[in-house]
Design a protein around this motif. Sequence first.
Motif, PDB file in Angstrom:
ATOM      1  N   ALA A   1       0.840  -1.203   0.000  1.00  0.00           N
ATOM      2  CA  ALA A   1       0.000   0.000   0.000  1.00  0.00           C
ATOM      3  C   ALA A   1       0.872   1.249   0.000  1.00  0.00           C
ATOM      4  O   ALA A   1       0.586   2.221  -0.711  1.00  0.00           O
ATOM      5  N   TYR A   2       1.948   1.226   0.790  1.00  0.00           N
ATOM      6  CA  TYR A   2       2.867   2.368   0.803  1.00  0.00           C
ATOM      7  C   TYR A   2       3.518   2.566  -0.568  1.00  0.00           C
ATOM      8  O   TYR A   2       3.540   3.674  -1.109  1.00  0.00           O
TER       9      TYR A   2
ATOM     10  N   CYS B   1       3.852   8.721   2.398  1.00  0.00           N
ATOM     11  CA  CYS B   1       2.470   8.416   2.754  1.00  0.00           C
ATOM     12  C   CYS B   1       2.419   7.607   4.040  1.00  0.00           C
ATOM     13  O   CYS B   1       3.321   6.832   4.334  1.00  0.00           O
ATOM     14  N   ILE B   2       1.339   7.803   4.779  1.00  0.00           N
ATOM     15  CA  ILE B   2       1.119   7.061   6.014  1.00  0.00           C
ATOM     16  C   ILE B   2      -0.195   6.297   5.907  1.00  0.00           C
ATOM     17  O   ILE B   2      -1.102   6.698   5.199  1.00  0.00           O
ATOM     18  N   THR B   3      -0.274   5.211   6.654  1.00  0.00           N
ATOM     19  CA  THR B   3      -1.494   4.404   6.675  1.00  0.00           C
ATOM     20  C   THR B   3      -2.503   5.068   7.601  1.00  0.00           C
ATOM     21  O   THR B   3      -2.203   5.322   8.771  1.00  0.00           O
ATOM     22  N   ALA B   4      -3.699   5.347   7.070  1.00  0.00           N
ATOM     23  CA  ALA B   4      -4.757   5.937   7.876  1.00  0.00           C
ATOM     24  C   ALA B   4      -5.794   4.900   8.269  1.00  0.00           C
ATOM     25  O   ALA B   4      -6.438   5.015   9.311  1.00  0.00           O
ATOM     26  N   TYR B   5      -5.956   3.873   7.450  1.00  0.00           N
ATOM     27  CA  TYR B   5      -7.005   2.879   7.697  1.00  0.00           C
ATOM     28  C   TYR B   5      -6.685   1.609   6.918  1.00  0.00           C
ATOM     29  O   TYR B   5      -6.257   1.677   5.767  1.00  0.00           O
TER      30      TYR B   5
ATOM     31  N   ILE C   1      -6.475   2.244  -1.611  1.00  0.00           N
ATOM     32  CA  ILE C   1      -5.691   1.249  -2.332  1.00  0.00           C
ATOM     33  C   ILE C   1      -6.381  -0.110  -2.179  1.00  0.00           C
ATOM     34  O   ILE C   1      -6.586  -0.576  -1.052  1.00  0.00           O
ATOM     35  N   GLY C   2      -6.755  -0.714  -3.285  1.00  0.00           N
ATOM     36  CA  GLY C   2      -7.309  -2.061  -3.278  1.00  0.00           C
ATOM     37  C   GLY C   2      -6.169  -3.054  -3.376  1.00  0.00           C
ATOM     38  O   GLY C   2      -5.272  -2.883  -4.210  1.00  0.00           O
TER      39      GLY C   2
ATOM     40  N   VAL D   1      -6.877  -0.402   1.852  1.00  0.00           N
ATOM     41  CA  VAL D   1      -6.083   0.403   2.777  1.00  0.00           C
ATOM     42  C   VAL D   1      -6.173   1.851   2.303  1.00  0.00           C
ATOM     43  O   VAL D   1      -6.094   2.117   1.103  1.00  0.00           O
ATOM     44  N   ILE D   2      -6.354   2.757   3.251  1.00  0.00           N
ATOM     45  CA  ILE D   2      -6.372   4.185   2.919  1.00  0.00           C
ATOM     46  C   ILE D   2      -5.047   4.776   3.369  1.00  0.00           C
ATOM     47  O   ILE D   2      -4.666   4.663   4.540  1.00  0.00           O
TER      48      ILE D   2
END
Length: 161
Positions: free
Chosen positions: A38-39, A50-54, A86-87, A108-109
């Motif tokens: 996702a990153y 970018c950081i993971t929000a969800y 992101i799927g 993942v957002i």
Amino acid sequence: MAGQERQITLRFLAEPADVNFGGKVHGGAVMKWIDLAAYACSAGWSGKYCITAYAGGIRFVQPIHVGNIVEVSAKVIYTGRSSMHIGLDVRAGDPKESQRHLTTHCIVIMVAVDENGKPTDVPEWVPQIQEDIDLRDSAIRLMEMRKKIGDEMEAHVDKSI
């Protein structure tokens, strides 16, 4: 500047250190691979840190075995002002064969941030084909459901802390 690469596939080899007590790859290892993909996907699209929000809706469909080659495919399915949905699909199989089976999928957002850690704008993704329009519409519906779930979860937050 952003390369605006919409999708990426990372590959890993499931190692003995990734095994749970049941002899299969544990969910934590899979979630780490998902976060890495996702990153890479969100940074490739936005050109920013970018950081993971969800991370949600993680569905473990089939186990992954030690020695399997694991492919984590990630693609942008919706963009907000600073966020990217992101799927992700995780597929695994014997590295000596070309066939891979779906083991896990989720959304993942990720949020692009500037050097001060503040959200910053990302390029808009506009779907062009029906499959992508359907993915975007699904991401929007999931976003609305997450808001309702978040509102409900507030009742479970211990406010005395």
